[in-house]
Design a protein around this motif. Structure first.
Motif, mmCIF file in Angstrom:
data_model
loop_
_atom_site.group_PDB
_atom_site.id
_atom_site.type_symbol
_atom_site.label_atom_id
_atom_site.label_comp_id
_atom_site.label_asym_id
_atom_site.label_seq_id
_atom_site.Cartn_x
_atom_site.Cartn_y
_atom_site.Cartn_z
ATOM 1 N N GLU A 211 -34.811 -13.465 -2.737
ATOM 2 C CA GLU A 211 -34.737 -13.058 -1.534
ATOM 3 C C GLU A 211 -34.984 -14.485 -0.825
ATOM 4 N N ALA A 212 -36.048 -15.208 -1.122
ATOM 5 C CA ALA A 212 -36.505 -16.514 -0.525
ATOM 6 C C ALA A 212 -35.199 -17.576 -0.259
ATOM 7 N N THR A 213 -34.492 -17.741 -1.335
ATOM 8 C CA THR A 213 -33.570 -18.693 -1.424
ATOM 9 C C THR A 213 -32.400 -18.143 -0.566
ATOM 10 N N GLY B 98 -47.033 -16.515 4.182
ATOM 11 C CA GLY B 98 -48.043 -16.875 3.752
ATOM 12 C C GLY B 98 -48.809 -15.946 2.387
ATOM 13 N N PHE B 99 -49.811 -16.257 1.912
ATOM 14 C CA PHE B 99 -50.167 -15.819 0.773
ATOM 15 C C PHE B 99 -51.638 -15.556 0.702
ATOM 16 N N PHE B 100 -52.014 -14.469 -0.343
ATOM 17 C CA PHE B 100 -53.481 -14.158 -0.343
ATOM 18 C C PHE B 100 -54.033 -14.744 -1.572
ATOM 19 N N ARG B 101 -55.545 -15.046 -1.453
ATOM 20 C CA ARG B 101 -56.100 -15.349 -2.674
ATOM 21 C C ARG B 101 -57.580 -14.282 -2.685
ATOM 22 N N GLU B 102 -58.204 -14.337 -3.661
ATOM 23 C CA GLU B 102 -59.528 -13.591 -3.464
ATOM 24 C C GLU B 102 -60.668 -14.649 -4.210
ATOM 25 N N TYR C 183 -56.390 -15.938 3.235
ATOM 26 C CA TYR C 183 -55.230 -16.008 3.731
ATOM 27 C C TYR C 183 -54.842 -17.391 3.889
ATOM 28 N N TRP C 184 -53.688 -18.137 3.294
ATOM 29 C CA TRP C 184 -53.168 -19.615 3.732
ATOM 30 C C TRP C 184 -51.773 -19.149 4.229
ATOM 31 N N SER C 185 -51.635 -19.749 5.389
ATOM 32 C CA SER C 185 -50.449 -19.513 6.057
ATOM 33 C C SER C 185 -49.324 -20.686 6.028
ATOM 34 N N THR D 227 -45.610 -27.202 3.509
ATOM 35 C CA THR D 227 -46.156 -26.532 2.251
ATOM 36 C C THR D 227 -45.192 -25.308 2.118
ATOM 37 N N PRO D 228 -43.951 -25.354 2.223
ATOM 38 C CA PRO D 228 -42.925 -24.046 2.280
ATOM 39 C C PRO D 228 -43.221 -23.529 0.820
ATOM 40 N N PHE D 229 -43.232 -24.382 -0.206
ATOM 41 C CA PHE D 229 -43.358 -23.926 -1.432
ATOM 42 C C PHE D 229 -44.957 -23.797 -2.105
ATOM 43 N N GLY D 230 -45.912 -23.633 -1.399
ATOM 44 C CA GLY D 230 -47.344 -23.781 -1.546
ATOM 45 C C GLY D 230 -47.614 -25.106 -2.447
ATOM 46 N N PRO E 277 -51.763 -25.355 -8.684
ATOM 47 C CA PRO E 277 -51.236 -24.652 -9.944
ATOM 48 C C PRO E 277 -50.096 -23.382 -9.718
ATOM 49 N N ARG E 278 -50.476 -22.957 -8.342
ATOM 50 C CA ARG E 278 -49.674 -21.490 -8.134
ATOM 51 C C ARG E 278 -48.320 -22.096 -7.226
ATOM 52 N N MET E 279 -48.174 -23.247 -7.227
ATOM 53 C CA MET E 279 -46.864 -23.986 -6.344
ATOM 54 C C MET E 279 -45.556 -23.219 -7.111
ATOM 55 N N CYS E 280 -44.827 -22.846 -6.144
ATOM 56 C CA CYS E 280 -43.595 -21.985 -6.708
ATOM 57 C C CYS E 280 -42.803 -22.940 -7.718
ATOM 58 N N PRO E 281 -42.797 -22.313 -8.844
ATOM 59 C CA PRO E 281 -41.962 -22.829 -10.208
ATOM 60 C C PRO E 281 -40.577 -23.040 -9.719
HETATM 61 C C1 HEM Z 1 -36.425 -21.165 -0.752
HETATM 62 C C2 HEM Z 1 -36.971 -20.615 -1.907
HETATM 63 C C3 HEM Z 1 -38.154 -20.458 -2.058
HETATM 64 C C4 HEM Z 1 -39.574 -20.485 -1.396
HETATM 65 C C5 HEM Z 1 -39.841 -20.778 0.003
HETATM 66 C C6 HEM Z 1 -40.626 -19.975 -2.358
HETATM 67 C C7 HEM Z 1 -41.825 -20.034 -1.907
HETATM 68 C C8 HEM Z 1 -42.785 -19.903 -2.791
HETATM 69 C C9 HEM Z 1 -44.313 -20.052 -2.530
HETATM 70 C C10 HEM Z 1 -44.900 -20.534 -1.145
HETATM 71 C C11 HEM Z 1 -44.991 -19.645 -3.802
HETATM 72 C C12 HEM Z 1 -46.243 -19.858 -3.754
HETATM 73 C C13 HEM Z 1 -47.190 -18.348 -3.605
HETATM 74 C C14 HEM Z 1 -48.699 -18.512 -3.795
HETATM 75 O O1 HEM Z 1 -49.068 -19.587 -3.142
HETATM 76 O O2 HEM Z 1 -49.345 -17.681 -3.995
HETATM 77 C C15 HEM Z 1 -44.229 -19.237 -4.657
HETATM 78 C C16 HEM Z 1 -44.558 -18.598 -5.939
HETATM 79 C C17 HEM Z 1 -43.564 -18.393 -6.831
HETATM 80 N N1 HEM Z 1 -42.039 -18.292 -6.748
HETATM 81 FE FE1 HEM Z 1 -41.011 -19.159 -5.276
HETATM 82 N N2 HEM Z 1 -40.074 -19.691 -3.540
HETATM 83 C C18 HEM Z 1 -38.858 -19.990 -3.451
HETATM 84 C C19 HEM Z 1 -37.564 -19.733 -4.552
HETATM 85 C C20 HEM Z 1 -38.179 -19.431 -5.703
HETATM 86 C C21 HEM Z 1 -37.064 -19.212 -7.057
HETATM 87 C C22 HEM Z 1 -35.709 -19.732 -7.036
HETATM 88 C C23 HEM Z 1 -37.713 -18.673 -8.113
HETATM 89 C C24 HEM Z 1 -37.616 -18.407 -9.418
HETATM 90 C C25 HEM Z 1 -36.331 -19.042 -9.805
HETATM 91 C C26 HEM Z 1 -39.036 -18.473 -7.595
HETATM 92 C C27 HEM Z 1 -40.157 -18.151 -8.380
HETATM 93 C C28 HEM Z 1 -41.606 -17.890 -7.937
HETATM 94 C C29 HEM Z 1 -42.601 -17.403 -8.784
HETATM 95 C C30 HEM Z 1 -42.274 -16.755 -10.363
HETATM 96 C C31 HEM Z 1 -43.663 -17.728 -8.178
HETATM 97 C C32 HEM Z 1 -45.184 -17.109 -8.608
HETATM 98 C C33 HEM Z 1 -45.659 -18.200 -9.040
HETATM 99 C C34 HEM Z 1 -47.085 -17.911 -9.981
HETATM 100 O O3 HEM Z 1 -47.565 -16.676 -9.553
HETATM 101 O O4 HEM Z 1 -47.916 -18.701 -10.237
HETATM 102 N N3 HEM Z 1 -39.358 -18.887 -6.424
HETATM 103 N N4 HEM Z 1 -42.812 -19.212 -4.047
#
Ligand code: HEM
Length: 491
Positions: free
Chosen positions: A299-301, A366-370, A389-391, A424-427, A430-434
């Motif tokens: 979805e995000a990609t 944005g994403f939630f924490r507790e 909530y962090w945005s 911070t598009p990927f956070g 430790p929970r940064m988008c893997p």
């Molecule tokens: C443009 C593409 C993407 C964006 C902008 C994005 C963004 C994010 C962000 C902001 C988070 C952090 C959530 C938080 O702080 O709670 C996250 C988590 C995550 N993303 Fe992405 N993401 C992208 C693509 C992907 C892809 C390609 C994958 C897998 C191949 C992926 C798998 C995950 C997973 C599994 C988590 C949860 C991590 C955890 O629970 O510790 N994401 N993503």
């Protein structure tokens, strides 16, 4: 979605009167009297039950999620404020220091939280919370396959698949709608790389169910037949069933195969690792983890690729510079060879363009924490159990960190780039988008192929990007007219 939202608003407003008198008033009253010794952040809880959710949703749907936050931080002169969203008391933390606080205190002061309705769709059958031991193990195994040394092996596959996709799906059209097309492609590619599924009819079945999950994930959480929420729960069940079948097939294949190295998809390789460790876990746990993973990935990609195509159409000079860079790389490489990690690392300007798209239209809002304990932050208390909530876009659109924030300017990312915790598009933490580097590599390969083959123009010049189902995408899916290059780019 609009109808659902309207229904949600009416339903909420009618429900308010009775609920306020009998439920909410006694709760808020006792809350205030029990906790009158703590200094809560400034702000309002808004309407009973629905709180300030309507304002929050409307500012996102209008394309300006940051305004909900900026209005309040300005009114209260504070980078933290309290509110109530989706039925939860919430502290919103803003600015680089708010981001830093959330990212650095993961699992110490805060933990990840997703709304109950989303949990109900994604985790319905597993009867365990997000942090179950098995699910944590599966997540960390899957994450191993998103490290650079593994991503390197995906790049030629992504390149080959992209070329084929453009040939088959774009080649014969003059006009097309970018978002649905891209979403289908990224979904198919994710299924191929992560699960080894390539059969078009299997893919189509899964894609239809994923579409239902996505449509109901963020909707009025009423589980009666026919609602988007109920359809999402059913679809997630079907997907888990299908994924469990795939896990069983892959296990069988592994038990019969002498050479585990020949399995090239992420699931098979993960199963091989756990078998070697003597740790085959339940198929339903793997299926649930994989469901969330596939959802997060495609979805995000696909939103990012769509928004990139949108901004390249609006900025012809940027498009020309991207094309120049990609042609140089192709020339250096030799056109027959598939792209490699070394090639994508040379795409410096295109990477800055992608970053600017992630800044101006971050796919996730944005994403939630507790709060795990009573937390003191800038002299205010966030009580234990409150949600946080962090945005993503608050700092992205703040002129303090990005002057003229509405202006598309990839040069912001040259040199040292943005200040820490402002982009911070990927956070972060430790929970940064893997999947962040995987997503970036995929998008660079896609754009390499796309700009070298086509130029394009938007059919709806003023189409807006807004948040729908939690993702920033152009409202009409980005219809465009494409023009193949007459003198096919440098071979
Ligand atoms: C443009 C593409 C993407 C964006 C902008 C994005 C963004 C994010 C962000 C902001 C988070 C952090 C959530 C938080 O702080 O709670 C996250 C988590 C995550 N993303 Fe992405 N993401 C992208 C693509 C992907 C892809 C390609 C994958 C897998 C191949 C992926 C798998 C995950 C997973 C599994 C988590 C949860 C991590 C955890 O629970 O510790 N994401 N993503």
């Amino acid at each position: 979605m609009l109808e659902e939202m309207d229904l949600f608003l009416y339903f909420s407003i009618f429900a308010i009167g009775g609920i306020y008198v009998f439920v909410y008033f006694p709760i808020t009253f006792s809350y205030k009297t029990n906790r009158n010794n703590v200094k809560l952040p400034p702000g309002k809880f808004g309407w009973p039950i629905i709180g300030e959710t309507i304002d929050f949703v409307l500012s996102s749907r209008n394309g300006y999620p940051e305004r909900f936050i900026a209005n309040r931080t300005n009114n209260y002169s504070s980078e933290i404020f309290k509110t109530s969203l989706i039925g939860e008391k919430m502290a919103v933390l803003c600015g680089p220091s708010g981001n830093k606080f959330v990212f650095s205190n993961e699992n110490r002061l805060v933990k990840s939280w997703i709304p109950h309705s989303v949990q109900k769709v994604l985790l319905e059958e597993t009867n365990s919370d997000l942090g179950s031991e098995e699910r944590t193990m599966w997540r960390s195994i899957f994450f191993e396959f998103l490290k650079p040394e593994v991503i390197k092996t995906y790049i030629p596959v992504i390149d080959y698949s992209t070329k084929q996709h453009l040939e088959d799906e774009w080649g014969s059209n003059q006009t097309l709608k970018v978002h649905p097309l891209t979403k289908r492609f990224i979904f198919a590619l994710s299924c191929k790389l992560f699960l080894g599924i390539e059969d078009p009819s299997d893919l189509a079945k899964l894609a239809d169910q994923f579409a239902l999950v996505n449509a109901g994930l963020i909707s009025l959480p009423v589980d009666i037949p026919g609602t988007a929420f109920s359809n999402a729960i059913k679809a997630a069940k079907v997907i888990r069933g299908e994924l469990q079948k795939i896990v069983r097939q892959q296990k069988l294949y592994l038990s019969e195969s002498e050479d585990l190295e020949t399995s090239c998809n992420m699931l098979a390789r993960s199963l091989a690792i756990t078998e070697n460790l003597g740790k085959f876990t339940s198929e339903s746990e793997i299926a649930s983890t994989m469901l969330g993973f596939l959802l997060a990935s495609h979805e995000a990609t696909s939103a990012l690729i769509t928004n990139l195509i949108y901004h390249l159409a609006d900025n012809p000079q940027v498009y020309s510079q991207v094309l120049r860079e990609q042609n140089e790389i192709a020339k250096l490489k030799g056109a027959e060879k598939l792209l490699s990690w070394e090639d994508t690392n040379r795409m410096k300007y295109s990477r800055n363009v992608m970053n600017e798209v992630l800044r101006i239209a971050p796919p996730s809002q944005g994403f939630f924490r507790e709060a795990l304990h009573d937390i003191t932050y800038t002299n205010f208390t966030i009580p234990k159990g409150w949600k946080i909530y962090w945005s993503v876009s608050t700092t992205h659109k703040d002129p303090k960190y990005f002057p003229k924030p509405e202006y598309f300017d990839p040069t912001r990312f040259e040199g040292d780039g943005p200040l820490p915790y402002t982009f911070t598009p990927f956070g972060g933490g430790p929970r940064m988008c893997p999947g962040n580097e995987f997503a970036r590599q995929l998008v660079l390969v896609f754009i390499h192929n796309l700009v070298r083959k086509y130029s394009w123009e938007k059919l709806l010049p003023n189409e807006k990007i807004r948040f729908d189902q939690g993702l920033a995408v152009p409202v009409s899916g980005l219809p465009i007219k494409i023009q193949p290059h007459r003198d096919q780019a440098v071979e």
